[in-house]
Design a protein around this motif. Structure first.
Motif, short mmCIF file in Angstrom:
data_model
loop_
_atom_site.label_atom_id
_atom_site.label_comp_id
_atom_site.label_asym_id
_atom_site.label_seq_id
_atom_site.Cartn_x
_atom_site.Cartn_y
_atom_site.Cartn_z
N GLY A 108 -1.31 0.27 -3.17
CA GLY A 108 -2.58 0.96 -3.45
C GLY A 108 -2.37 2.14 -4.39
N THR A 109 -3.39 2.94 -4.51
CA THR A 109 -3.36 4.07 -5.44
C THR A 109 -4.00 5.30 -4.81
N HIS A 110 -3.38 6.44 -5.01
CA HIS A 110 -3.99 7.71 -4.65
C HIS A 110 -4.24 8.52 -5.91
N ASP A 111 -5.34 9.24 -5.89
CA ASP A 111 -5.72 10.02 -7.05
C ASP A 111 -5.90 11.47 -6.62
N LEU A 169 -1.33 8.76 3.16
CA LEU A 169 -2.33 8.30 4.12
C LEU A 169 -2.53 6.79 3.96
N ALA A 170 -2.42 6.07 5.06
CA ALA A 170 -2.50 4.61 4.96
C ALA A 170 -3.10 4.00 6.22
N HIS A 171 -3.61 2.80 6.06
CA HIS A 171 -4.08 2.02 7.20
C HIS A 171 -2.99 1.05 7.61
N THR A 172 -2.54 1.15 8.84
CA THR A 172 -1.73 0.06 9.41
C THR A 172 -2.69 -0.73 10.29
N PRO A 173 -2.27 -1.88 10.80
CA PRO A 173 -3.17 -2.64 11.68
C PRO A 173 -3.63 -1.80 12.87
N GLU A 174 -2.83 -0.80 13.25
CA GLU A 174 -3.21 0.04 14.40
C GLU A 174 -4.26 1.08 14.03
N GLY A 175 -4.41 1.35 12.74
CA GLY A 175 -5.39 2.35 12.34
C GLY A 175 -4.80 3.36 11.35
N LEU A 176 -5.46 4.52 11.27
CA LEU A 176 -5.06 5.54 10.31
C LEU A 176 -3.67 6.07 10.63
N SER A 177 -2.79 6.07 9.60
CA SER A 177 -1.40 6.47 9.81
C SER A 177 -0.95 7.29 8.62
N GLN A 178 0.18 7.97 8.80
CA GLN A 178 0.75 8.71 7.68
C GLN A 178 2.25 8.40 7.58
N PHE A 179 2.72 8.29 6.33
CA PHE A 179 4.12 7.99 6.06
C PHE A 179 4.70 9.02 5.11
N PRO A 230 -11.21 10.15 4.36
CA PRO A 230 -9.93 9.58 4.79
C PRO A 230 -9.97 8.07 4.98
N GLU A 231 -11.10 7.53 5.40
CA GLU A 231 -11.16 6.07 5.58
C GLU A 231 -10.97 5.37 4.24
N ALA A 232 -11.70 5.87 3.25
CA ALA A 232 -11.60 5.25 1.92
C ALA A 232 -10.28 5.58 1.26
N GLY A 233 -9.72 6.73 1.61
CA GLY A 233 -8.52 7.20 0.93
C GLY A 233 -7.24 6.53 1.41
N ALA A 234 -7.27 5.93 2.60
CA ALA A 234 -6.06 5.34 3.14
C ALA A 234 -5.72 4.05 2.39
N ILE A 235 -4.50 3.97 1.89
CA ILE A 235 -4.07 2.73 1.24
C ILE A 235 -3.61 1.74 2.32
N GLU A 236 -3.21 0.56 1.89
CA GLU A 236 -2.82 -0.46 2.86
C GLU A 236 -1.33 -0.40 3.19
N ALA A 237 -1.01 -0.41 4.49
CA ALA A 237 0.39 -0.47 4.91
C ALA A 237 0.56 -1.73 5.77
N CYS A 258 -6.42 10.65 -1.27
CA CYS A 258 -7.75 10.38 -1.82
C CYS A 258 -7.76 9.13 -2.68
N ALA A 259 -8.81 8.33 -2.50
CA ALA A 259 -8.98 7.14 -3.33
C ALA A 259 -9.37 7.57 -4.75
N PRO A 260 -8.99 6.77 -5.75
CA PRO A 260 -9.32 7.14 -7.13
C PRO A 260 -10.82 7.39 -7.29
N GLY A 261 -11.13 8.52 -7.90
CA GLY A 261 -12.53 8.83 -8.20
C GLY A 261 -13.36 9.24 -7.00
N ARG A 262 -12.74 9.28 -5.84
CA ARG A 262 -13.51 9.64 -4.64
C ARG A 262 -13.09 11.01 -4.14
#
Ligand SMILES: Cc1cc2nc3c(=O)[nH]c(=O)nc-3n(C[C@H](O)[C@H](O)[C@H](O)COP(=O)(O)OP(=O)(O)OC[C@H]3O[C@@H](n4cnc5c(N)ncnc54)[C@H](O)[C@@H]3O)c2cc1C
Lengths: 375, 426
Positions: A154-157, A171-181, A136-143, A128-132
């Protein structure tokens, strides 16, 4: 009370209830809170032996349900957690374990999975994005791809049990799209800030990622292919949360009913006043309706039905609201006692309120339903 | 016309649900009209239209179902039914969605009166009346409420006096929905005025149209006039019309109220036709149409309201399943039907509120040549009917708190008092 349980599920239910009563009565929860702790690792490990962590994971990957319906089994546990406002990262560990077990190339994460299952490690889902709220779209940080791996920023809250986690499912965005690490807590660049929680023992944390380098093998499933898994994890988290709400409400109604028999005013028990009887009747109805819908949602998630997302949101939109309505009214029925620290009812109100707010508020779930209905 | 697909039975000789479903799937489109194809003036499926022709149409449809082998699905074979299970009925209800059905025969004929006769009636009552109803030849109604007693049903003052082989009835019944178009009624009357109120009652299965019965229609706020009031002036009823025992009318009425709560709450296994609860029903679609017409489909508040109304329908369906299972397995008492009855009243009220809000000013007026947008407003005006008909929600709350939660019974000034010494209001 659940009607549809198998004999094995009932066994799981009573074993969990007994163990929680022994290991984590409300007095222990108050003590944990006073010490600033969220849960006891040994208790958790023994809970894992009872099956708390392994129900939604297939046998081939080291898990096993008691009934062949792991999601339903897990809601049986969650309901007991609700009845006792129990400590422990039940929902998140189950969600992460299911995610690791179900992803393609699961053996990459077999080590962590095994330690989640035996209770020796804890993982949290950072999404989850801070304060949100849930988005999932907003919550994904950058990878960012970098050599043969990725760099996370990025930051998760609001990371449930993030302060206790040995690893995160990120939860993160890679250039391919929504991903998890999978990211280890002590990886370079990860910092975890435990937050003050409304709940007595359910902790939340903020997690910052400053140039955290992970290998490609940290990916859970394929890069860019996480959307369906994320929805599934979300459904699982919400249905477990709903089961917990059902347990919370059931327990509060039990002791409030008893109180209404025992407490007298004007020479008669509270339970003899029609106005109060009618409120209890309403609350009983809401509790039964919530129980019925949660059980149906659990079955839908179990069977991966197409309407599972809708049912889960129906359940949460209802239970999230009704649970706090009920407990607040039960506070009212307790009079001044109800708003004291000493009376236990606030412990239940805390758990219900936190559950109402996390993994989508009732209103957010109504918006999801409208989207699913294509209004 | 019967279906050509053949029935597949299990070891007990009962047709499997799947086989039954497939036969229904084939038979329905060949024999029932699609709702969407009905001419506008015939579209009034929802028990609102109050005229003889709508009742005649319902009887004809029932006969069609009977001849096709799809009537009285859960009624025993010996009384004209199919002797199948609620799972078969459910399958049929799913298949028949979107088609014209005799919906107005469900309540009270098939879901309340029929099951009460099944539980409490004589062999003759069952053979005669259940079979006739299933064929579409008989409509049954309830003569319970009176001008002086509704919630306090056992306070009935309609008088039945024995005269040799017959009883003679005097008094008045009220709010009897659809009585003008009915054939027989379950009528609760007092046969003993010296006994306390519950012990002096007798239930009769009486002919509605007969000498001494005068029926007046009562116009409702929604414009319909299904409500009736009956005046009995020395109405002669044979002793064979007594259901159960003379003086044992309360036992019959209790059973009737049990079936009524299930029917109103949406849990009757005898209900035949598409149900609104439990799935994306016409109600949700109607609301979606409404916001599209009023241009509010993107308004987040409107979307949430639609979701809330829809969620209530879904929850209702699951609650019905839970309560039905609870009562069947005796984990819940038979009075648990009050839970679904109360849910129905509360959710229908909230849904009416939501529809009004979504319609906005359109609910207040409609053009004579346009769609009837005022319908939403009219339904709103009739809203409390869902909290009164079938026993009020206050009574449901009394029952839940007293019979399910075990709380103290309300004080009753007439308990154990001979009825002729009980005080009455206006
Ligand atoms: C659409 C519709 C269809 C109906 N169809 C039929 C039918 O076919 N046959 C038939 O016989 N009847 C029928 N009825 C009548 C219905 O059963 C009665 O209206 C209902 O039982 C309430 O009785 P009453 O109208 O006399 O109100 P009352 O009993 O006078 O009650 C008035 C108000 O006081 C409340 N109240 C009364 N006693 C108590 C108490 N002890 N505690 C708390 N609150 C109390 C009630 O809940 C209600 O709000 C129908 C009603 C409606 C609206």
């Amino acid at each position: 009370m659940r009607f549809e349980l198998t004999a094995d599920q009932r066994l799981l239910q009573t074993a969990t209830a007994d163990y929680l009563e022994k290991s984590a009565p409300l007095g222990v929860i108050r003590a944990l809170h006073d010490e600033g702790r969220t849960f006891d690792r040994d208790t958790w490990r023994r809970g894992a032996e009872l099956g708390w962590t392994s129900l939604v994971v297939p046998e081939e990957t080291g898990g096993g349900s008691v009934s062949g319906e792991g999601v339903v089994d897990a809601t049986v546990i969650a309901e007991q957690f609700g009845r006792g406002c129990a400590p422990g990262p039940l929902a998140v560990v189950n969600v992460v374990a299911a995610a690791l077990a179900e992803a393609a190339g699961a053996d990459r994460h077999a080590g962590l999975l095994g330690r989640l299952l035996d209770g020796s490690m804890v993982a949290a889902w950072a999404c989850c994005a801070p304060g949100r709220g849930w988005d999932p779209e907003a919550g994904a940080i950058e990878a960012r791809p970098d050599g043969d791996g990725y760099v996370l920023d990025g930051t998760h809250d609001g990371v449930e049990h993030g302060g206790d986690a040995d690893a995160f499912l990120v939860l993160a965005h890679t250039p391919e799209g929504l991903s998890q690490f999978v990211v280890e807590r002590d990886a370079d660049g990860v910092s975890v800030l435990p937050l003050e929680s409304l709940d007595m023992v359910r902790g939340f944390a903020r997690v910052d990622y400053a140039g955290v380098r992970v290998p490609a093998t940290a990916l859970v499933g394929a890069a860019g292919g996480a959307a369906a898994a994320v929805e599934r994890q979300f459904q699982l988290a919400v249905v477990l949360q709903c089961a917990e709400l059902v347990g919370v409400v059931e327990r509060v109604l039990e002791f409030t009913r008893q109180w209404m028999f025992d407490r007298y005013s004007f020479g008669r028990p509270l339970a003899s006043y029609q106005e109060l009887k009618h409120r209890m009747a309403d609350m009983t109805l809401w509790s039964e309706s919530g129980q019925a819908t949660m059980a149906a949602a659990a079955r839908a998630v179990q069977e991966r039905r197409a309407d599972a997302g809708e049912l889960v949101s129906v359940a949460k939109s209802y239970l999230g609201q009704r649970a706090t309505d009920i407990i607040q009214d039960c506070v009212q029925l307790h009079g001044g006692l109800g708003v004291t620290w000493e009376h236990d009812i606030h412990i239940y109100l805390r758990r219900a309120t936190v559950n109402r707010l996390m993994w989508g508020t009732p209103s957010a779930h109504r918006r999801r339903i409208a989207d699913l209905l294509n209004v | 016309m019967t279906a050509t697909t053949t029935a597949v039975s299990d070891a007990t000789g009962m047709e499997s649900v799947d086989s039954f479903r497939l036969r229904a799937r084939e038979w329905i489109p060949a024999n029932l009209r699609r709702l969407a194809d009905l001419p506008a003036d015939e579209g009034a499926q929802r028990n609102v239209s109050s005229d003889e022709s709508a009742w005649q149409r319902a009887r004809a449809l029932q006969r069609t179902l009977y001849e096709g082998g799809f009537a009285g699905i859960c009624y025993p074979k010996e009384y004209g039914g199919l002797g199948l299970t609620s799972a078969h009925q459910r399958a049929f209800n799913e298949e028949v969605a979107g088609h014209e059905m005799p919906m107005r025969l469900n309540v009270p004929t098939f879901t309340i009166c029929g099951p009460t006769i099944l539980d409490m009636g004589s062999e003759e009552h069952k053979r005669e009346h259940l079979a006739a109803a299933i064929r579409g030849d008989e409509v049954l109604v309830q003569f319970l409420s009176e001008p002086g007693s509704g919630s306090d049903l056992a306070g009935a003052t309609t008088r039945a006096e024995r005269d040799g082989d017959v009883f003679v009835l005097n008094g008045s019944k009220i709010w009897s929905s659809g009585a003008y178009a009915a054939d027989y009624a379950l009528c609760l009357a007092r046969t003993d005025w010296d006994a306390p109120k519950h012990r002096g009652l007798t239930m009769f299965l009486m002919k509605v149209h007969q000498p001494g019965v005068h029926i007046e229609r009562i116009k409702q706020v929604n414009g319909g006039d299904e409500f009736c009031q009956e005046f009995f002036d020395d109405v002669v009823v044979p002793a064979s019309a007594v259901v159960g025992e003379v003086g044992g009318g309360w036992a019959v009425a209790s059973r009737q109220l049990f079936h009524e709560r299930n029917a109103v709450g949406g849990g009757s296994p005898y209900f035949s036709g598409a149900r609104a609860e439990g799935r994306r029903g016409t109600e949700t679609d109607a609301l979606i149409d409404l916001v599209r017409r009023t241009g509010r489909a993107d308004d987040p508040y409107a979307r949430e309201l639609i979701a809330e109304a829809h969620a209530l329908g879904v929850i209702h369906g699951h609650l019905v399943d839970r309560v039905t299972a609870g009562m069947r397995t005796q984990k819940m008492p038979p009075t648990a039907g009050s839970l679904i009855r109360l849910f129905h009243g509360e959710s229908a009220t909230r849904q009416a509120e939501i529809a009004l809000e979504l319609a906005g000013p359109a609910a207040a007026m409609s053009a004579p040549d346009g769609p009837d947008t005022r319908e939403v407003g009219v339904s709103f005006l009739f809203r409390q009917a869902t909290q009164l008909g079938g026993g009020s929600t206050e009574m449901a709350r009394n029952i839940i708190s007293e019979r399910i939660l075990g709380m103290a019974r309300e004080y009753a000034a007439d308990r154990d008092v001979p009825f002729n010494q009980v005080r009455h209001g206006r």
